[in-house]
Motif scaffolding. Structure first.
Motif, PDB file in Angstrom:
ATOM      1  N   GLN A  89      50.308   2.163  66.281  1.00  0.00           N
ATOM      2  CA  GLN A  89      49.253   1.144  66.135  1.00  0.00           C
ATOM      3  C   GLN A  89      49.111   0.697  64.680  1.00  0.00           C
ATOM      4  O   GLN A  89      48.843  -0.468  64.415  1.00  0.00           O
ATOM      5  N   LEU A  90      49.298   1.672  63.773  1.00  0.00           N
ATOM      6  CA  LEU A  90      49.182   1.350  62.346  1.00  0.00           C
ATOM      7  C   LEU A  90      50.225   0.336  61.915  1.00  0.00           C
ATOM      8  O   LEU A  90      49.983  -0.495  61.044  1.00  0.00           O
ATOM      9  N   SER A  91      51.406   0.411  62.535  1.00  0.00           N
ATOM     10  CA  SER A  91      52.479  -0.493  62.093  1.00  0.00           C
ATOM     11  C   SER A  91      52.573  -1.746  62.973  1.00  0.00           C
ATOM     12  O   SER A  91      53.413  -2.604  62.747  1.00  0.00           O
ATOM     13  N   ASP A  92      51.696  -1.812  63.991  1.00  0.00           N
ATOM     14  CA  ASP A  92      51.778  -2.955  64.903  1.00  0.00           C
ATOM     15  C   ASP A  92      51.020  -4.167  64.362  1.00  0.00           C
ATOM     16  O   ASP A  92      49.819  -4.303  64.553  1.00  0.00           O
ATOM     17  N   ASP A  93      51.750  -5.060  63.688  1.00  0.00           N
ATOM     18  CA  ASP A  93      51.096  -6.265  63.161  1.00  0.00           C
ATOM     19  C   ASP A  93      51.616  -7.514  63.876  1.00  0.00           C
ATOM     20  O   ASP A  93      51.619  -8.600  63.318  1.00  0.00           O
ATOM     21  N   LYS A  94      52.064  -7.324  65.126  1.00  0.00           N
ATOM     22  CA  LYS A  94      52.662  -8.448  65.872  1.00  0.00           C
ATOM     23  C   LYS A  94      51.725  -9.654  65.996  1.00  0.00           C
ATOM     24  O   LYS A  94      52.175 -10.783  65.772  1.00  0.00           O
ATOM     25  N   PRO A  95      50.437  -9.471  66.353  1.00  0.00           N
ATOM     26  CA  PRO A  95      49.562 -10.650  66.486  1.00  0.00           C
ATOM     27  C   PRO A  95      49.459 -11.450  65.191  1.00  0.00           C
ATOM     28  O   PRO A  95      49.465 -12.681  65.201  1.00  0.00           O
ATOM     29  N   LEU A  96      49.409 -10.723  64.065  1.00  0.00           N
ATOM     30  CA  LEU A  96      49.296 -11.390  62.767  1.00  0.00           C
ATOM     31  C   LEU A  96      50.585 -12.141  62.440  1.00  0.00           C
ATOM     32  O   LEU A  96      50.556 -13.302  62.013  1.00  0.00           O
ATOM     33  N   VAL A  97      51.713 -11.478  62.669  1.00  0.00           N
ATOM     34  CA  VAL A  97      53.017 -12.111  62.403  1.00  0.00           C
ATOM     35  C   VAL A  97      53.171 -13.364  63.267  1.00  0.00           C
ATOM     36  O   VAL A  97      53.594 -14.418  62.785  1.00  0.00           O
ATOM     37  N   ALA A  98      52.756 -13.253  64.548  1.00  0.00           N
ATOM     38  CA  ALA A  98      52.871 -14.398  65.467  1.00  0.00           C
ATOM     39  C   ALA A  98      52.003 -15.556  64.985  1.00  0.00           C
ATOM     40  O   ALA A  98      52.437 -16.713  64.982  1.00  0.00           O
ATOM     41  N   ALA A  99      50.770 -15.249  64.556  1.00  0.00           N
ATOM     42  CA  ALA A  99      49.860 -16.306  64.094  1.00  0.00           C
ATOM     43  C   ALA A  99      50.402 -16.962  62.825  1.00  0.00           C
ATOM     44  O   ALA A  99      50.297 -18.179  62.647  1.00  0.00           O
TER      45      ALA A  99
END
Ligand SMILES: [Zn+2]
Length: 231
Positions: free
Chosen positions: A30-40
């Protein structure tokens, strides 16, 4: 403490270690999951490209319109200043002005369409930029909470590893080898005997076997090979 009991305790620590390790892995994921931010952010980049493209189109449409208006102005000048007296030429100039003027309306419509397109994309860019700010705030907050959970998890794991080392040192090495082998091949090494039955495979354990186990011998179930433990 019998050997089986020691191994049973070791197994409990190992199970707890496994659970805590899984929890920690989940937290680290979860700490490394920045997918929503990268997608935005990638959405914003593509919207900005669209905006730049639309603005260029608007600019060139404005220039086209200005050119047209300038041409009309120049011909009108010629017509009204009176430098041209040739009637045929005058008729041609009037025709030309009429032709040019008829292009102005449609070109204005095109420009208006492009202007509203630019406005639409500008609004989208603004919304996405706000989304990103919100995601960043949430991300920061989540990092703090998760970071705390991570360090707590690491502390618990370190303690459990210490407990495990302490237990391991008290256990006979041959029994430890059997335990490790069974863990690898059977998933579980030690099982309780309850109401005369092995809790690993639910087969009735022969009386002689569980009596030996109860006396402290290291006895493996004849059916599932797991180490039998009687409380
Ligand atoms: Zn069994």
């Amino acid at each position: 403490m019998s050997l089986a009991e020691q191994l049973y305790k070791l197994q409990q620590v190992d199970l707890e270690l496994q659970r805590k390790q899984q929890e920690l892995n989940e937290v680290e994921n979860q700490l490394s999951d920045d997918k929503p931010l990268v997608a935005a952010e990638s959405k914003l980049a593509s919207q900005k490209e669209q905006l730049e493209d639309a603005r260029k189109k608007q600019k060139s449409s404005e220039w086209e319109l200005e050119d047209l208006q300038e041409k009309v102005r120049q011909i009108n000048n010629k017509l009204y200043v009176g430098t041209t007296t040739n009637p045929k030429e005058l008729v041609n100039l009037e025709k030309e002005v009429k032709g040019l003027k008829s292009q102005i309306g449609p070109k204005e419509d095109v420009l208006l369409g492009l202007m509203s397109q630019v406005e639409e994309i500008e609004a989208k860019v603004k919304t996405t930029a706000e989304e990103i700010e919100q995601l960043k705030r949430e991300w920061k907050q989540r990092q703090e909470t998760l970071g705390q959970r991570k360090s707590e998890g690491e502390t618990v794991l370190a303690k459990l590893r210490g407990d495990r080392n302490g237990l391991e040192q008290q256990i006979d090495s041959e029994a430890l080898n059997t335990y490790e082998r069974l863990r690898l091949t059977r998933g579980q090494a030690v099982v309780k005997v309850e109401r005369g039955k092995c809790q690993g495979c639910h087969i009735t354990v022969p009386t002689s076997q569980w009596q030996k186990a109860k006396a402290g011998d290291l006895i493996q179930c004849t059916s599932c090979s797991k180490i039998l433990y009687l409380e």
